[in-house]
Design a protein around this motif. Structure first.
Motif, PDB file in Angstrom:
ATOM      1  N   CYS A 193      60.650  62.753  17.868  1.00 16.63           N
ATOM      2  CA  CYS A 193      61.631  63.314  18.752  1.00 16.63           C
ATOM      3  C   CYS A 193      60.813  64.416  19.229  1.00 16.63           C
ATOM      4  O   CYS A 193      60.070  65.538  18.663  1.00 16.63           O
ATOM      5  N   LYS A 242      61.552  62.361  31.902  1.00 21.47           N
ATOM      6  CA  LYS A 242      61.662  61.811  30.505  1.00 21.47           C
ATOM      7  C   LYS A 242      63.123  61.643  29.994  1.00 21.47           C
ATOM      8  O   LYS A 242      63.412  60.826  29.214  1.00 21.47           O
ATOM      9  N   ALA A 275      64.520  58.176  28.721  1.00 21.43           N
ATOM     10  CA  ALA A 275      65.278  58.109  27.495  1.00 21.43           C
ATOM     11  C   ALA A 275      66.769  57.492  27.750  1.00 21.43           C
ATOM     12  O   ALA A 275      67.393  56.775  26.937  1.00 21.43           O
ATOM     13  N   HIS A 287      67.005  53.753  27.915  1.00 21.00           N
ATOM     14  CA  HIS A 287      66.449  53.123  26.909  1.00 21.00           C
ATOM     15  C   HIS A 287      65.312  52.472  27.067  1.00 21.00           C
ATOM     16  O   HIS A 287      65.014  51.250  26.743  1.00 21.00           O
ATOM     17  N   ALA A 324      62.958  54.632  23.900  1.00 20.25           N
ATOM     18  CA  ALA A 324      63.484  56.102  23.885  1.00 20.25           C
ATOM     19  C   ALA A 324      64.960  56.116  24.156  1.00 20.25           C
ATOM     20  O   ALA A 324      65.555  55.063  24.396  1.00 20.25           O
ATOM     21  N   SER A 325      65.532  57.103  23.471  1.00 20.35           N
ATOM     22  CA  SER A 325      67.014  57.379  23.586  1.00 20.35           C
ATOM     23  C   SER A 325      67.148  58.997  23.600  1.00 20.35           C
ATOM     24  O   SER A 325      66.391  59.474  23.134  1.00 20.35           O
ATOM     25  N   LEU A 326      68.250  59.239  24.047  1.00 16.45           N
ATOM     26  CA  LEU A 326      68.517  60.704  23.738  1.00 16.45           C
ATOM     27  C   LEU A 326      69.083  60.597  22.322  1.00 16.45           C
ATOM     28  O   LEU A 326      69.910  60.027  21.739  1.00 16.45           O
ATOM     29  N   VAL A 335      64.762  63.878  23.045  1.00 11.73           N
ATOM     30  CA  VAL A 335      64.577  62.647  23.184  1.00 11.73           C
ATOM     31  C   VAL A 335      64.171  61.789  21.816  1.00 11.73           C
ATOM     32  O   VAL A 335      63.328  62.695  21.207  1.00 11.73           O
ATOM     33  N   ARG A 336      64.550  60.867  21.421  1.00  7.19           N
ATOM     34  CA  ARG A 336      64.000  60.040  20.231  1.00  7.19           C
ATOM     35  C   ARG A 336      63.298  59.038  20.608  1.00  7.19           C
ATOM     36  O   ARG A 336      63.702  57.901  21.468  1.00  7.19           O
ATOM     37  N   ILE A 337      62.154  58.590  19.993  1.00  7.67           N
ATOM     38  CA  ILE A 337      61.448  57.375  20.211  1.00  7.67           C
ATOM     39  C   ILE A 337      61.346  56.489  18.876  1.00  7.67           C
ATOM     40  O   ILE A 337      60.930  57.043  17.805  1.00  7.67           O
TER      41      ILE A 337
END
Length: 142
Positions: A55, A63, A67, A70, A96-98, A127-129
């Motif tokens: 994150c 970015k 995110a 996706h 990726a997603s928020l 942002v989360r991977i």
């Protein structure tokens, strides 16, 4: 050198997932890679681990767009010691997603030990991977 350790085609020691996660957790700066407007973008960011998810906080629109859509995203951390000619690299590839779950945001913010100055935090997002693959290699001094 551990002769029983798995190696790749070039002789680098292959790290297991747990070791890769340890190194990700011990490192605060890495590089995020994604495609934006048809171009590969590679940017330094600081990160926080949330389980096996990487994150990072950003106020950069490219970015955020990646995110929100996706999109595929990769993240890499490494270290190298010139004097011993040894080092390692860990790469995470995923989607990726928020990060919009309040408890997850509170968790990563409480453990964010190296925040970069990014202006007004109210204008930034996490942002989360979510990894599809986590790989690592190590070059040991001989």
């Amino acid at each position: 050198m551990d002769t029983d350790a798995a190696t790749d085609h070039s002789g680098l020691r292959v790290m297991g997932t747990d070791e890769c996660l340890e190194r990700l957790g011990a490192t605060v700066i890495g590089r995020v890679a994604f495609v934006h407007d048809g171009e590969v973008v590679l940017l330094p960011v600081h990160h926080v681990m949330h389980g096996s998810d990487v994150c990072f906080r950003t106020s950069g629109s490219s970015k955020i767009e990646a995110a929100a859509d996706h999109d595929p995203m990769s993240y890499e951390v490494d270290d190298y010691d010139v004097s011993t000619r040894s080092g390692w690299s860990v790469t995470v590839t995923g989607t990726a997603s928020l990060l919009d779950d309040d408890s997850a945001v509170a968790d990563v913010e409480s453990r964010d030990r190296a925040p970069w100055t990014i202006g007004d935090p109210a204008l930034s997002v996490w942002v989360r991977i979510r990894p599809d693959a986590i790989t690592g290699r190590e070059l040991r001094a001989s």
